[in-house]
Design a protein around this motif. Structure first.
Motif, PDB file in Angstrom:
ATOM      1  N   SER A  15       0.192   0.097   3.120  1.00  0.00           N
ATOM      2  CA  SER A  15      -0.630   0.649   4.190  1.00  0.00           C
ATOM      3  C   SER A  15      -2.073   0.166   4.069  1.00  0.00           C
ATOM      4  CB  SER A  15      -0.575   2.180   4.142  1.00  0.00           C
ATOM      5  OG  SER A  15      -1.466   2.731   5.065  1.00  0.00           O
ATOM      6  N   MET A  16      -2.589   0.167   2.852  1.00  0.00           N
ATOM      7  CA  MET A  16      -3.967  -0.265   2.621  1.00  0.00           C
ATOM      8  C   MET A  16      -4.137  -1.764   2.876  1.00  0.00           C
ATOM      9  SD  MET A  16      -4.656   2.028  -0.791  1.00  0.00           S
ATOM     10  CE  MET A  16      -6.286   1.386  -1.142  1.00  0.00           C
ATOM     11  N   ALA A  17      -3.123  -2.550   2.545  1.00  0.00           N
ATOM     12  CA  ALA A  17      -3.226  -4.002   2.685  1.00  0.00           C
ATOM     13  C   ALA A  17      -2.885  -4.500   4.084  1.00  0.00           C
ATOM     14  CB  ALA A  17      -2.314  -4.688   1.669  1.00  0.00           C
ATOM     15  N   PHE A  18      -1.839  -3.938   4.682  1.00  0.00           N
ATOM     16  CA  PHE A  18      -1.323  -4.483   5.943  1.00  0.00           C
ATOM     17  C   PHE A  18      -1.463  -3.542   7.134  1.00  0.00           C
ATOM     18  CE2 PHE A  18       1.154  -6.639   2.588  1.00  0.00           C
ATOM     19  CZ  PHE A  18       0.791  -7.949   2.862  1.00  0.00           C
ATOM     20  N   GLY A  19      -1.880  -2.317   6.892  1.00  0.00           N
ATOM     21  CA  GLY A  19      -2.003  -1.359   7.980  1.00  0.00           C
ATOM     22  C   GLY A  19      -0.750  -0.520   8.125  1.00  0.00           C
ATOM     23  N   GLY A  20      -0.736   0.278   9.155  1.00  0.00           N
ATOM     24  CA  GLY A  20       0.353   1.238   9.311  1.00  0.00           C
ATOM     25  C   GLY A  20       0.130   2.382   8.340  1.00  0.00           C
ATOM     26  N   SER A  21       0.815   3.434   8.560  1.00  0.00           N
ATOM     27  CA  SER A  21       0.654   4.590   7.675  1.00  0.00           C
ATOM     28  C   SER A  21       1.642   4.510   6.520  1.00  0.00           C
ATOM     29  CB  SER A  21       0.891   5.888   8.453  1.00  0.00           C
ATOM     30  OG  SER A  21       2.250   5.973   8.835  1.00  0.00           O
ATOM     31  N   VAL A  79      -0.843 -10.267  -5.678  1.00  0.00           N
ATOM     32  CA  VAL A  79      -2.212 -10.157  -6.192  1.00  0.00           C
ATOM     33  C   VAL A  79      -3.012  -9.189  -5.325  1.00  0.00           C
ATOM     34  CG1 VAL A  79      -4.393 -11.415  -6.507  1.00  0.00           C
ATOM     35  CG2 VAL A  79      -2.248 -12.393  -7.345  1.00  0.00           C
ATOM     36  N   ALA A  80      -2.911  -9.330  -4.006  1.00  0.00           N
ATOM     37  CA  ALA A  80      -3.639  -8.445  -3.083  1.00  0.00           C
ATOM     38  C   ALA A  80      -3.211  -6.988  -3.251  1.00  0.00           C
ATOM     39  CB  ALA A  80      -3.433  -8.900  -1.643  1.00  0.00           C
ATOM     40  N   LEU A  81      -1.917  -6.766  -3.511  1.00  0.00           N
ATOM     41  CA  LEU A  81      -1.388  -5.406  -3.671  1.00  0.00           C
ATOM     42  C   LEU A  81      -1.603  -4.869  -5.083  1.00  0.00           C
ATOM     43  CD1 LEU A  81       1.964  -5.901  -1.742  1.00  0.00           C
ATOM     44  CD2 LEU A  81       0.055  -4.431  -1.024  1.00  0.00           C
ATOM     45  N   SER A  82      -2.009  -5.740  -5.992  1.00  0.00           N
ATOM     46  CA  SER A  82      -2.202  -5.362  -7.399  1.00  0.00           C
ATOM     47  C   SER A  82      -0.890  -4.925  -8.046  1.00  0.00           C
ATOM     48  CB  SER A  82      -3.256  -4.264  -7.507  1.00  0.00           C
ATOM     49  OG  SER A  82      -4.190  -4.575  -8.491  1.00  0.00           O
ATOM     50  N   VAL A  83       0.159  -5.697  -7.770  1.00  0.00           N
ATOM     51  CA  VAL A  83       1.465  -5.472  -8.387  1.00  0.00           C
ATOM     52  C   VAL A  83       1.954  -6.824  -8.916  1.00  0.00           C
ATOM     53  CG1 VAL A  83       2.047  -3.521  -6.884  1.00  0.00           C
ATOM     54  CG2 VAL A  83       2.788  -5.827  -6.241  1.00  0.00           C
ATOM     55  N   SER A  84       2.982  -6.783  -9.739  1.00  0.00           N
ATOM     56  CA  SER A  84       3.511  -8.046 -10.256  1.00  0.00           C
ATOM     57  C   SER A  84       4.281  -8.781  -9.166  1.00  0.00           C
ATOM     58  CB  SER A  84       4.413  -7.791 -11.462  1.00  0.00           C
ATOM     59  OG  SER A  84       5.644  -7.227 -11.045  1.00  0.00           O
ATOM     60  N   ARG A  85       4.358 -10.084  -9.319  1.00  0.00           N
ATOM     61  CA  ARG A  85       5.120 -10.899  -8.389  1.00  0.00           C
ATOM     62  C   ARG A  85       6.588 -10.470  -8.418  1.00  0.00           C
ATOM     63  NH1 ARG A  85       8.427 -14.675  -7.203  1.00  0.00           N
ATOM     64  NH2 ARG A  85       7.949 -16.389  -5.807  1.00  0.00           N
ATOM     65  N   GLU A 110       4.063   5.181  -3.824  1.00  0.00           N
ATOM     66  CA  GLU A 110       2.866   4.433  -4.231  1.00  0.00           C
ATOM     67  C   GLU A 110       2.807   3.082  -3.530  1.00  0.00           C
ATOM     68  OE1 GLU A 110       1.282   2.039  -8.062  1.00  0.00           O
ATOM     69  OE2 GLU A 110       1.881   4.119  -8.470  1.00  0.00           O
ATOM     70  N   MET A 111       3.927   2.382  -3.475  1.00  0.00           N
ATOM     71  CA  MET A 111       3.960   1.087  -2.798  1.00  0.00           C
ATOM     72  C   MET A 111       3.685   1.254  -1.309  1.00  0.00           C
ATOM     73  SD  MET A 111       4.126  -2.164  -2.914  1.00  0.00           S
ATOM     74  CE  MET A 111       4.811  -2.634  -4.499  1.00  0.00           C
ATOM     75  N   ALA A 112       4.156   2.357  -0.727  1.00  0.00           N
ATOM     76  CA  ALA A 112       3.879   2.620   0.689  1.00  0.00           C
ATOM     77  C   ALA A 112       2.372   2.719   0.924  1.00  0.00           C
ATOM     78  CB  ALA A 112       4.588   3.895   1.148  1.00  0.00           C
ATOM     79  N   PHE A 113       1.652   3.359   0.005  1.00  0.00           N
ATOM     80  CA  PHE A 113       0.189   3.441   0.137  1.00  0.00           C
ATOM     81  C   PHE A 113      -0.436   2.063  -0.028  1.00  0.00           C
ATOM     82  CE2 PHE A 113       0.220   8.010   0.096  1.00  0.00           C
ATOM     83  CZ  PHE A 113      -0.942   8.320   0.792  1.00  0.00           C
ATOM     84  N   ARG A 114       0.044   1.293  -0.991  1.00  0.00           N
ATOM     85  CA  ARG A 114      -0.492  -0.055  -1.199  1.00  0.00           C
ATOM     86  C   ARG A 114      -0.284  -0.914   0.056  1.00  0.00           C
ATOM     87  NH1 ARG A 114      -1.425  -1.467  -6.696  1.00  0.00           N
ATOM     88  NH2 ARG A 114      -0.788   0.195  -8.120  1.00  0.00           N
ATOM     89  N   SER A 127       2.012 -16.256   0.403  1.00  0.00           N
ATOM     90  CA  SER A 127       3.113 -16.380  -0.553  1.00  0.00           C
ATOM     91  C   SER A 127       3.343 -15.016  -1.197  1.00  0.00           C
ATOM     92  CB  SER A 127       2.761 -17.399  -1.639  1.00  0.00           C
ATOM     93  OG  SER A 127       1.734 -16.894  -2.476  1.00  0.00           O
ATOM     94  N   VAL A 128       4.467 -14.886  -1.852  1.00  0.00           N
ATOM     95  CA  VAL A 128       4.756 -13.646  -2.578  1.00  0.00           C
ATOM     96  C   VAL A 128       3.685 -13.419  -3.641  1.00  0.00           C
ATOM     97  CG1 VAL A 128       6.420 -12.464  -4.060  1.00  0.00           C
ATOM     98  CG2 VAL A 128       7.230 -13.812  -2.129  1.00  0.00           C
ATOM     99  N   THR A 129       3.294 -14.477  -4.315  1.00  0.00           N
ATOM    100  CA  THR A 129       2.267 -14.367  -5.363  1.00  0.00           C
ATOM    101  C   THR A 129       0.943 -13.890  -4.786  1.00  0.00           C
ATOM    102  OG1 THR A 129       3.339 -16.120  -6.639  1.00  0.00           O
ATOM    103  CG2 THR A 129       1.035 -15.631  -7.172  1.00  0.00           C
TER     104      THR A 129
END
Length: 95
Positions: free
Chosen positions: A58-64, A30-36, A52-56, A24-26
């Motif tokens: 990348s860290m959560a879902f992969g890709g650069s 939470v996993a990305l540490s951003v607000s819904r 910053e979101m691009a790094f988040r 879910s978006v929620t």
């Protein structure tokens, strides 16, 4: 050469990651540490992906981070290209 009508990165995020993973978006927020609200704006195409979101992502879902930013840039450039004749720019160089 720019892609013809590239999808918004939020559409890619939702279609290739969240939906197939059953997130879910929620849960993703939470996993990305951003607000819904922040993630929802991106997914619905009302906000773009920041570095910053691009790094988040990348860290959560992969890709650069560069690949996430590249999707945003392709979308942004395509949107501006659709209205380039309304920019009222006078060419200064002739080739």
């Amino acid at each position: 050469m720019r892609m013809h009508n590239p999808p918004h990165p939020g559409e890619i995020l939702s279609g290739l990651w969240l939906s197939p993973m059953g997130l879910s978006v929620t849960q993703a927020a939470v996993a990305l540490s951003v607000s819904r609200k922040t993630l929802s704006k991106i997914i619905n195409g009302r906000a773009g992906i920041s570095p910053e979101m691009a790094f988040r992502l990348s860290m959560a879902f992969g890709g650069s981070p560069e690949s996430w930013m590249g999707q945003q840039m392709a979308y942004d450039l395509w949107k501006v290209e659709q209205q380039k004749f309304t920019l009222n720019v006078t060419p200064l160089l002739t080739h």
